[in-house]
Design a protein around this motif. Structure first.
Motif, short mmCIF file in Angstrom:
data_model
loop_
_atom_site.label_atom_id
_atom_site.label_comp_id
_atom_site.label_asym_id
_atom_site.label_seq_id
_atom_site.Cartn_x
_atom_site.Cartn_y
_atom_site.Cartn_z
N GLY A 16 0.61 -1.43 0.17
CA GLY A 16 0.00 -0.13 -0.26
C GLY A 16 0.91 1.12 -0.25
N ASN A 17 1.81 1.47 0.99
CA ASN A 17 3.02 2.75 0.21
C ASN A 17 3.07 2.96 -1.14
OD1 ASN A 17 2.73 2.82 3.78
ND2 ASN A 17 4.36 1.24 3.65
N GLU A 18 3.39 1.78 -1.96
CA GLU A 18 4.49 1.87 -3.06
C GLU A 18 3.19 2.29 -3.58
OE1 GLU A 18 7.31 -0.42 -4.63
OE2 GLU A 18 6.28 -2.22 -3.42
N LEU A 19 2.09 2.08 -3.42
CA LEU A 19 0.55 2.52 -4.08
C LEU A 19 0.37 4.04 -3.74
CD1 LEU A 19 -1.50 1.91 -5.97
CD2 LEU A 19 -2.75 0.78 -4.51
N VAL A 20 -0.03 4.39 -2.44
CA VAL A 20 0.24 5.74 -2.48
C VAL A 20 1.06 6.95 -3.02
CG1 VAL A 20 0.63 7.40 -0.60
CG2 VAL A 20 -1.27 5.44 0.01
N ALA A 21 2.26 5.70 -2.56
CA ALA A 21 3.21 6.84 -3.47
C ALA A 21 3.08 7.19 -5.42
CB ALA A 21 4.79 6.50 -2.97
N LEU A 22 2.28 6.25 -5.67
CA LEU A 22 2.09 6.53 -6.84
C LEU A 22 1.03 7.13 -6.69
CD1 LEU A 22 2.24 5.33 -10.16
CD2 LEU A 22 1.21 3.46 -9.92
N LEU A 23 0.23 7.70 -6.42
CA LEU A 23 -1.28 8.24 -6.57
C LEU A 23 -0.58 9.94 -6.59
CD1 LEU A 23 -3.95 5.84 -4.63
CD2 LEU A 23 -2.75 5.95 -7.53
N GLN A 24 0.07 9.43 -5.83
CA GLN A 24 0.76 11.29 -4.90
C GLN A 24 1.54 11.72 -6.00
OE1 GLN A 24 2.80 10.82 -1.06
NE2 GLN A 24 0.24 12.21 -0.37
N ARG A 25 2.28 11.37 -7.30
CA ARG A 25 2.99 11.89 -8.49
C ARG A 25 1.60 12.33 -9.66
NH1 ARG A 25 6.02 6.93 -11.21
NH2 ARG A 25 6.25 8.94 -12.70
N TYR A 26 0.27 12.20 -9.29
CA TYR A 26 -0.28 12.53 -9.79
C TYR A 26 -1.46 13.63 -9.35
CZ TYR A 26 1.23 9.47 -12.87
OH TYR A 26 2.71 8.54 -13.76
N PRO A 27 -1.76 14.88 -9.40
CA PRO A 27 -2.54 16.05 -9.05
C PRO A 27 -3.98 15.47 -9.27
CG PRO A 27 -0.30 16.74 -9.68
CD PRO A 27 -0.29 15.63 -10.21
N ASN A 28 -4.34 14.71 -10.34
CA ASN A 28 -5.65 14.30 -10.87
C ASN A 28 -6.66 13.64 -9.48
OD1 ASN A 28 -3.83 13.01 -12.52
ND2 ASN A 28 -5.80 12.53 -13.17
#
Length: 583
Positions: A455-467
């Motif tokens: 889940g930490n990796e997924l959160v980090a990925l999502l936070q790369r995309y402001p939309n």
């Protein structure tokens, strides 16, 4: 639904209040009651309509101890959360509704007569047996009735564009449970009974004093604790009824209970004869029960072998009617069942799944929530066993491709933005597991040589995309809303986790997305209960009464912890502020 023009007028009459209220005084005092009343008034003033939601009223236990009936209690007011962006004054009169949809989660439609059950382990794991589980199908159908009656979001007045069920739609990975789920969602005649069509063959008709035997007068341990006798309960629970089905298009996200036995045991093909067989283990002595419970926690494959041994004489075994419909389904069969035209209902055809998904077993996809708002449904299950999940590299790469494609920007080969654009979509992610329950990094046998990600990796990925504005999920059976902040405010997002519909409080959630016209957007999250009355007479076994008993018994389950699953006011009816991403 209320008149939106009248709503604006009332809002202005009350002084244009835009902040929600959190009840901070001592519960039970006159000052607390007055503050709650004021908060509910302000909540109603900001809404188009609060009717039919927990903004209006909430199931509340009667005073006392022991077994308690439920009553209609005061609603829960809106709580404004400015963790990620400050709420601006006057935004109610400027806001524009962007999307309105509903989340169902953890319905756990349950074949309570199945041999592949672990009711005798309830004292070690409250999910092993719930006294209300014979009523899951009627309870889910009553939730459908509620959504059909609401039809629109309480803050935008926008009609629901869809309902998303975020996993554990079935309880035990059985074809018959899947058929019940698809029928409840799409509508039609459903018979929530397996085995002998003329009688109930689960533990609640066993005569075993360790279970609630609701139809029988003898004093089992549940009745000694205050549980009622309800004549005709089990017969009515398994009787055929007509499910209305959703009037709104609906989609499915897969959960671990849709993917493996009891949501925990790897499907090695060794269990099929137990599922469809004629022997049901109904009891174990304390030592054997403790041993099996330990294996389920630490060695799922070992638990499979132990269960097979016990069925040959290691415990209290009952002969029941074999039923081939209990056969477990594969991920491919799960997708294919959604493509059956008999279950199209309000649509869309396949409910997110395609013929490619039915062939590959890859159960992740994108779909349109509203103009300018994209939904992405993930498969976070891991067929290696255990309840928690993760995501494979292939799916993670696919997700990043979707986020890029819908961001409105152009990227170089290293993922850096080289040119900004316009017209990107806001993104809402859906999965079964939460960010904190995605630590199962065992190799998934469906993709054995593929790395798993938490889940930490997924959160980090999502936070790369402001939309990305929200991640909506289930699994934990509790209401919990988490702010995922970032040093760049536009890269923050909200994680919205909703309680199950098998355990009390049996909630679903309405989610609305608005543009506030001031550089912020809001997510309004409003909990809803089923259409069932809070109280029914024990002589009544109508569909409405059974759905009422479903909720009442779930509150009184002696092994459950209903207060822990409720969450706090900041996890209930909320307005979640975000900085609007630049386009």
């Amino acid at each position: 639904m209320g008149n939106p023009h009248m709503s604006v007028s009332r809002r202005r009459f009350l002084g244009g209040a835009t902040a929600g209220a959190t009840l901070s005084l001592v519960t039970g005092t006159s000052a607390w009651a007055a503050e709650r009343t004021r908060a509910l008034d302000l909540t109603a003033a900001r809404a188009v309509s609060t009717a039919g939601t927990t903004l209006e009223q909430v199931a509340t236990p009667a005073a006392g101890t022991g077994y308690r009936r439920l009553l209609a209690g005061p609603g829960w007011p809106l709580v404004v959360r400015g963790d990620l962006a400050a709420p601006g004054a006057g935004r109610d009169d400027r806001r524009t509704g962007l999307a309105s949809f509903v989340q169902f989660t953890d319905l756990h439609l349950c074949d309570s007569e199945s041999p592949m059950r672990f009711e005798y382990l309830a004292r070690f794991n409250d999910a092993a047996h719930r006294p209300q589980e014979a009523l899951t199908v009627r309870g889910a159908s009553s939730l459908v009735e509620r959504v059909n009656a609401l039809a629109a979001g309480p803050y935008t007045g926008l009609p629901f564009s869809l309902v998303m069920a975020t996993g554990d739609n079935t309880d035990n990975h059985e074809r018959i449970e899947l058929d019940w789920y698809l029928t409840v969602m799409s509508g039609g005649s459903v018979t929530p009974n397996s085995g002998d069509p003329n009688r109930y063959e689960g533990v609640q008709s066993s005569g075993n004093t360790g279970y609630w035997n609701p139809q029988d007068p003898f004093r089992d341990s549940y009745k000694q604790a205050g549980f009622p006798q309800i004549p005709g309960y089990l017969g009515a629970a398994g009787a055929t009824f007509s499910a209305p089905g959703l009037k709104t298009p609906w989609y499915t996200t897969v959960g671990n209970h849709d993917d493996s036995a009891e949501g925990t045991l790897p499907d090695l093909g060794l269990l099929n004869s137990i599922y469809t067989g004629d022997r049901k283990l109904e009891g174990l002595d304390d030592a054997e029960a403790a041993r099996l419970a330990g294996l389920l926690r630490t060695d799922p494959a070992g638990a499979v072998l132990e269960l097979g041994r016990l069925l040959t004489g290691g415990g209290l075994v009952r002969e029941i009617t074999a039923d081939e419909r209990r056969h477990p389904f594969s991920t491919q069969e799960f997708a294919k069942a959604h493509l059956n035209p008999a279950h199209t209902g309000a649509g869309p055809y396949g409910h997110g799944f395609t013929s490619d998904a039915a062939a590959s077993g890859n159960l992740y996809y994108t779909f349109r929530i509203a103009d300018g708002v994209l939904g992405i449904s993930l498969d976070t299950t891991n067929a290696a066993g255990f309840a928690d999940g993760s995501i494979g590299t292939g799916q993670l790469n696919w997700l990043e491709q979707q986020l890029r494609a819908h961001s409105g920007h152009w990227y170089d080969a290293f993922g850096n933005v080289v040119r900004g654009g316009a017209g990107g979509d806001l993104v809402v992610l859906f999965s079964h597991h939460t960010s904190t329950t995605m630590g199962n990094l065992l190799q998934d046998p469906r993709h054995f040589f593929e790395k798993r990600h938490d889940g930490n990796e997924l959160v980090a990925l999502l936070q790369r995309y402001p939309n990305v504005v929200a991640w909506v999920n289930g699994h934990s059976h509790e209401n919990r809303i988490t702010a995922h902040g970032h040093a760049v405010p536009e890269r923050s997002f909200w994680e919205v986790n909703t309680a199950s519909h098998i355990d009390f409080p049996q909630h679903a959630r309405v989610i609305e997305l608005t543009d506030n016209g001031d550089g912020t957007i809001s997510l309004f999250t409003t909990l809803v209960e089923s259409a069932a009355p809070y109280t029914a007479d024990y002589s009544d076994t109508s569909d409405a009464a059974l759905a009422s008993f479903y909720r009442e018994v779930s509150f009184n389950d002696p092994y459950a912890t209903p207060n822990a699953k409720l969450g706090s006011p900041v996890d209930h009816n909320t307005e979640l502020l975000l900085v609007k991403p630049s386009r």
